[in-house]
Design an enzyme around this catalytic site. Structure first.
Site, PDB file in Angstrom:
ATOM      1  CB  THR A 240      -0.990  -0.015   1.422  1.00  0.00           C
ATOM      2  OG1 THR A 240      -1.577  -1.228   1.161  1.00  0.00           O
ATOM      3  CG2 THR A 240      -1.806   1.137   1.106  1.00  0.00           C
ATOM      4  CB  VAL A 241       2.967   2.864   2.536  1.00  0.00           C
ATOM      5  CG1 VAL A 241       3.947   4.128   2.567  1.00  0.00           C
ATOM      6  CG2 VAL A 241       2.072   2.544   3.340  1.00  0.00           C
TER       7      VAL A 241
ATOM      8  CD  GLU B  76       7.070  13.704  10.833  1.00  0.00           C
ATOM      9  OE1 GLU B  76       7.837  14.364  10.921  1.00  0.00           O
ATOM     10  OE2 GLU B  76       6.101  13.371  11.547  1.00  0.00           O
TER      11      GLU B  76
ATOM     12  N   GLY C   1       0.710   9.268  10.324  1.00  0.00           N
ATOM     13  CA  GLY C   1       0.771   9.363   9.034  1.00  0.00           C
ATOM     14  C   GLY C   1       1.639  10.824   8.393  1.00  0.00           C
TER      15      GLY C   1
ATOM     16  N   GLY D  37     -12.730   0.278   4.392  1.00  0.00           N
ATOM     17  CA  GLY D  37     -11.080   0.339   4.270  1.00  0.00           C
ATOM     18  C   GLY D  37     -10.594   0.934   5.448  1.00  0.00           C
TER      19      GLY D  37
ATOM     20  CG  ASP E 172      -1.706   0.871  15.328  1.00  0.00           C
ATOM     21  OD1 ASP E 172      -1.010   0.749  14.472  1.00  0.00           O
ATOM     22  OD2 ASP E 172      -1.982   2.144  15.289  1.00  0.00           O
TER      23      ASP E 172
ATOM     24  CE  LYS F 111       0.428   4.510  14.583  1.00  0.00           C
ATOM     25  NZ  LYS F 111      -1.123   4.315  14.154  1.00  0.00           N
TER      26      LYS F 111
ATOM     27  N   GLY G  86      -3.286   5.799   4.975  1.00  0.00           N
ATOM     28  CA  GLY G  86      -3.583   5.793   3.771  1.00  0.00           C
ATOM     29  C   GLY G  86      -2.455   5.825   2.988  1.00  0.00           C
TER      30      GLY G  86
HETATM   31  N1  NAP Z   1      -0.988   1.315   5.170  1.00  0.00           N
HETATM   32  C1  NAP Z   1      -1.001   2.395   5.809  1.00  0.00           C
HETATM   33  O1  NAP Z   1      -1.837   3.244   5.776  1.00  0.00           O
HETATM   34  C2  NAP Z   1       0.070   2.723   6.823  1.00  0.00           C
HETATM   35  C3  NAP Z   1       0.128   4.148   7.522  1.00  0.00           C
HETATM   36  C4  NAP Z   1       1.130   4.042   8.409  1.00  0.00           C
HETATM   37  C5  NAP Z   1       2.267   3.460   8.592  1.00  0.00           C
HETATM   38  N2  NAP Z   1       2.548   2.287   7.653  1.00  0.00           N
HETATM   39  C6  NAP Z   1       3.560   1.384   8.048  1.00  0.00           C
HETATM   40  O2  NAP Z   1       4.119   1.215   6.411  1.00  0.00           O
HETATM   41  C7  NAP Z   1       4.714  -0.029   6.447  1.00  0.00           C
HETATM   42  C8  NAP Z   1       4.402  -0.531   5.258  1.00  0.00           C
HETATM   43  O3  NAP Z   1       2.700  -0.814   5.296  1.00  0.00           O
HETATM   44  P1  NAP Z   1       1.469  -1.280   3.853  1.00  0.00           P
HETATM   45  O4  NAP Z   1       0.295  -0.948   4.279  1.00  0.00           O
HETATM   46  O5  NAP Z   1       2.336  -0.635   2.754  1.00  0.00           O
HETATM   47  O6  NAP Z   1       2.130  -3.039   3.961  1.00  0.00           O
HETATM   48  P2  NAP Z   1       1.659  -4.082   2.936  1.00  0.00           P
HETATM   49  O7  NAP Z   1       0.770  -3.275   1.839  1.00  0.00           O
HETATM   50  O8  NAP Z   1       1.308  -5.336   3.798  1.00  0.00           O
HETATM   51  O9  NAP Z   1       3.343  -4.106   2.020  1.00  0.00           O
HETATM   52  C9  NAP Z   1       4.080  -4.917   2.542  1.00  0.00           C
HETATM   53  C10 NAP Z   1       5.081  -4.863   1.533  1.00  0.00           C
HETATM   54  O10 NAP Z   1       6.349  -5.619   2.201  1.00  0.00           O
HETATM   55  C11 NAP Z   1       6.709  -6.673   1.380  1.00  0.00           C
HETATM   56  N3  NAP Z   1       7.163  -7.693   2.368  1.00  0.00           N
HETATM   57  C12 NAP Z   1       6.685  -8.218   3.417  1.00  0.00           C
HETATM   58  N4  NAP Z   1       7.379  -9.255   3.859  1.00  0.00           N
HETATM   59  C13 NAP Z   1       8.629  -9.273   3.346  1.00  0.00           C
HETATM   60  C14 NAP Z   1       9.949  -9.863   3.305  1.00  0.00           C
HETATM   61  N5  NAP Z   1      10.084 -10.683   4.433  1.00  0.00           N
HETATM   62  N6  NAP Z   1      10.636  -9.679   2.535  1.00  0.00           N
HETATM   63  C15 NAP Z   1      10.467  -8.732   1.583  1.00  0.00           C
HETATM   64  N7  NAP Z   1       9.443  -8.027   1.201  1.00  0.00           N
HETATM   65  C16 NAP Z   1       8.582  -8.146   2.166  1.00  0.00           C
HETATM   66  C17 NAP Z   1       5.543  -7.329   0.772  1.00  0.00           C
HETATM   67  O11 NAP Z   1       5.850  -8.216  -0.294  1.00  0.00           O
HETATM   68  P3  NAP Z   1       4.518  -8.924  -1.134  1.00  0.00           P
HETATM   69  O12 NAP Z   1       4.272  -7.919  -2.132  1.00  0.00           O
HETATM   70  O13 NAP Z   1       5.550  -9.854  -1.921  1.00  0.00           O
HETATM   71  O14 NAP Z   1       3.681  -9.370  -0.595  1.00  0.00           O
HETATM   72  C18 NAP Z   1       4.604  -5.870   0.525  1.00  0.00           C
HETATM   73  O15 NAP Z   1       5.465  -5.427  -0.937  1.00  0.00           O
HETATM   74  C19 NAP Z   1       4.374  -0.625   7.596  1.00  0.00           C
HETATM   75  O16 NAP Z   1       5.436  -0.615   8.573  1.00  0.00           O
HETATM   76  C20 NAP Z   1       3.124   0.020   8.238  1.00  0.00           C
HETATM   77  O17 NAP Z   1       3.023  -0.157   9.453  1.00  0.00           O
HETATM   78  C21 NAP Z   1       1.232   1.831   6.877  1.00  0.00           C
END
Ligand code: NAP
Length: 408
Positions: free
Chosen positions: A15-16, A115, A120, A173, A187, A191, A288
Site C-alpha cells: 500500500t505505502v 515521520e 501518517g 477500508g 498500535d 506510536k 492511507g
Molecule cells: N498502510 C498504511 O496506511 C500505513 C500507515 C502508516 C504506516 N504504515 C506502515 O508502513 C509499512 C508498510 O505498510 P503497508 O500497508 O504498505 O504494508 P503492505 O501493503 O502489507 O506491504 C508490505 C510490502 O512488504 C513486502 N514484504 C513483506 N514481508 C517481506 C519480506 N520478508 N521480505 C521482502 N518483502 C516483504 C510485501 O511483499 P509482497 O508484495 O511480496 O507481499 C509488500 O510489498 C508498515 O510498517 C506499516 O506499519 C502503513
C-alpha cells in the site's frame, strides 16, 4: 548538464511502497530543483522480487516499507552499517528496537528518519525533534489510531453498536480484516512509545506502555456520555509526573472544548503541552497509502539535504504506571434502596469523590452512572473490585477514564 542521481532502494511495494513509487515519479523534478539531485528508485524488494544485498550496493538511501520486526530490523541495521540513510514508516520496529537502531545511526553517521511511523502525514516527529527541541514538554495527548477514532465517532453519531461500527470501518477500508492491534490499543501504544521517547528523551519500549482498547465500549456508554456533555476517544498519553514518566493508551471521555474532542472519523491529532508553549494541536489523516507516502517522501528529501539529529538519551526518567485519573463508572444494578449509598461508601473509603451521578431505568433496566474526581488509578480499581462483588450488581461494572480539563 543533467543532475546527479540520488538512488533509493525501496524495501516493500505494498500500500505505502506502491504509493511512494508513484509519488516520487510525480515529484522528482521538483525535488531535483530543491536539492540539485535527481531521486530515482534503483531497486525494489518484495517477497517475490529483488535481492537485498544487490539493492543495498546500488543505492544511496534505503526506504523500509515492509513492516513488522523481521527481517525489517536486519535490513535497516545492515543499511546503516553500510553507511546508508534509512527512512521507515515502521512503528513496531521503532517501539521495539528504537534504541539499538538510533545507536547504530549515530555510530555510522547516517540518518534514520521515521515521520510516517506516527500519525501518517501529521508532522509530529519533526515538530518534536526540531521545532520543540528546546521546549520542556509536560504532556502529550494523542488520537493516534484512525480506525478506533472512526469506530467511536460512528458510535457517537449514529448510536450503533461497536460491532456494527467496526464492520462499517472494514467495509470502508479504515480497518483491516484483522483489526486486533488497532482495537486493542497496541498500535496506538507503539506510536505513544515513539512520541514519549522523543518528547521526554527517555527510552520507552512498547512493553512499558500500558494499554487498553475499545472492544468493551457499548452504545449505552455513548448515550450516557452525551448526556454528561462528554465525547469518547481512544487517547494516548505521555506525561511527566513528579519527575517520572507515564505512557498509556485507553479510552477516555473528554469535555467539549478539549482540542481532541472535535477530531472525528479516521483522523489523527496530537496535543503537546508545555509551560512555554501552552498547547499545540496538530491533526490530519493518520494513514492511507498516498498520505503515508507523502510523509516518507518528505523524510527522503530531508535526508538528501542537511543532517537531522537522531535522538540521544540526555535524560532518563523513571517510567511509572500508577497515575491519577478521573473516571466514569457504569453499573447495572437492582432497583432497590441503599444501592447508591453502598457504592458511594466504597468509593469514599478509596478517597474518590463523586462529581456527578445519573440514575436511569427501573427494575431490570436500572443503571447507575457516576463521574468521580481524579484519584490514583490503583485506588479506584481496588474500589471497583469491591463494588463488582456486591449482590445488587446485575453485570460487572465498567470504568472509563475521563480527561477533566476544560479548554476555552
Ligand atoms: N498502510 C498504511 O496506511 C500505513 C500507515 C502508516 C504506516 N504504515 C506502515 O508502513 C509499512 C508498510 O505498510 P503497508 O500497508 O504498505 O504494508 P503492505 O501493503 O502489507 O506491504 C508490505 C510490502 O512488504 C513486502 N514484504 C513483506 N514481508 C517481506 C519480506 N520478508 N521480505 C521482502 N518483502 C516483504 C510485501 O511483499 P509482497 O508484495 O511480496 O507481499 C509488500 O510489498 C508498515 O510498517 C506499516 O506499519 C502503513
Amino acid at each position: 548538464m543533467s543532475a546527479q542521481p540520488f538512488r533509493i532502494g525501496l524495501l516493500g511495494h505494498g500500500t505505502v511502497g506502491g504509493a511512494f513509487e508513484t509519488l516520487l515519479a510525480e515529484r522528482a523534478g521538483q525535488i531535483e530543483a530543491i536539492t540539485g539531485l535527481r531521486p530515482q528508485i534503483s531497486g525494489v524488494l518484495t517477497r517475490s522480487r529483488g535481492d537485498f544485498a544487490e539493492i543495498l550496493d546500488g543505492c544511496d538511501l534505503v526506504v523500509e516499507l515492509i513492516g513488522g520486526l523481521d527481517p525489517a530490523r536486519d535490513y535497516v541495521l545492515r543499511a546503516m552499517r553500510a553507511g546508508r540513510h534509512v527512512v521507515t514508516a515502521n512503528k513496531q520496529l521503532l517501539s521495539h528496537h528504537g534504541e539499538e537502531l538510533w545507536a547504530a545511526a549515530r555510530e555510522h553517521g547516517v540518518q534514520l528518519r521515521f515521520e510516517a511511523s506516527v500519525a501518517g502525514v501529521v508532522p509530529v516527529i519533526r515538530v518534536l525533534q526540531e521545532s520543540l527541541a528546546a521546549a520542556h514538554v509536560d504532556r502529550i495527548h494523542g488520537i493516534v489510531n484512525g480506525t478506533t477514532n472512526y469506530i467511536l465517532s460512528e458510535m457517537a453519531r449514529t448510536g450503533c453498536s461497536y460491532g456494527d461500527a467496526l464492520a462499517d470501518a472494514q467495509r470502508l477500508g479504515y480497518a483491516e480484516a484483522d483489526p486486533s492491534e488497532d482495537v486493542n490499543g497496541r498500535d496506538a501504544a507503539a506510536k505513544m512509545a515513539i512520541l514519549a521517547r522523543l518528547a521526554f528523551d527517555t527510552p520507552v519500549h512498547i512493553d512499558q506502555v500500558t494499554y487498553e482498547g475499545i472492544e468493551q465500549i457499548t452504545a449505552d456508554d455513548m448515550e450516557y456520555a452525551q448526556e454528561l456533555g462528554l465525547g469518547l476517544k481512544l487517547i494516548g498519553t505521555a506525561e511527566r509526573i513528579d519527575g517520572s514518566l507515564a505512557v498509556r493508551v485507553h479510552p477516555a471521555f473528554l469535555y467539549e472544548g478539549h482540542p481532541l474532542a472535535s477530531v472525528h472519523g479516521p483522523f489523527n491529532a496530537i496535543t503537546v503541552e508545555s509551560e512555554a508553549i501552552t498547547e499545540i494541536t496538530m491533526s490530519g489523516p493518520g494513514a492511507g497509502g498516498p498520505q503515508t507516502a507523502s510523509a516518507v517522501l518528505g523524510d527522503v528529501v530531508s535526508a538528501m539535504i542537511p543532517p537531522a539529529s537522531t535522538p540521544e538519551t540526555t535524560q532518563a526518567l523513571k517510567i511509572v504506571d500508577d497515575v491519577q485519573s478521573a473516571f466514569y463508572l457504569h453499573m447495572e444494578v437492582e432497583d432497590r434502596p441503599g444501592v447508591l449509598a453502598e457504592v458511594a461508601s466504597i468509593l469514599g473509603d478509596a478517597g474518590a469523590s463523586i462529581k456527578s451521578v445519573v440514575q436511569k431505568g427501573l427494575g431490570e433496566r436500572a443503571r447507575l452512572v457516576m463521574v468521580v474526581h481524579p484519584l490514583l488509578e490503583s485506588r479506584f480499581f481496588a474500589a471497583v473490585e469491591r463494588i463488582a462483588v456486591l449482590d445488587f450488581l446485575r453485570s460487572p461494572p465498567r470504568a472509563i477514564r475521563v480527561i477533566e480539563e476544560h479548554f476555552s
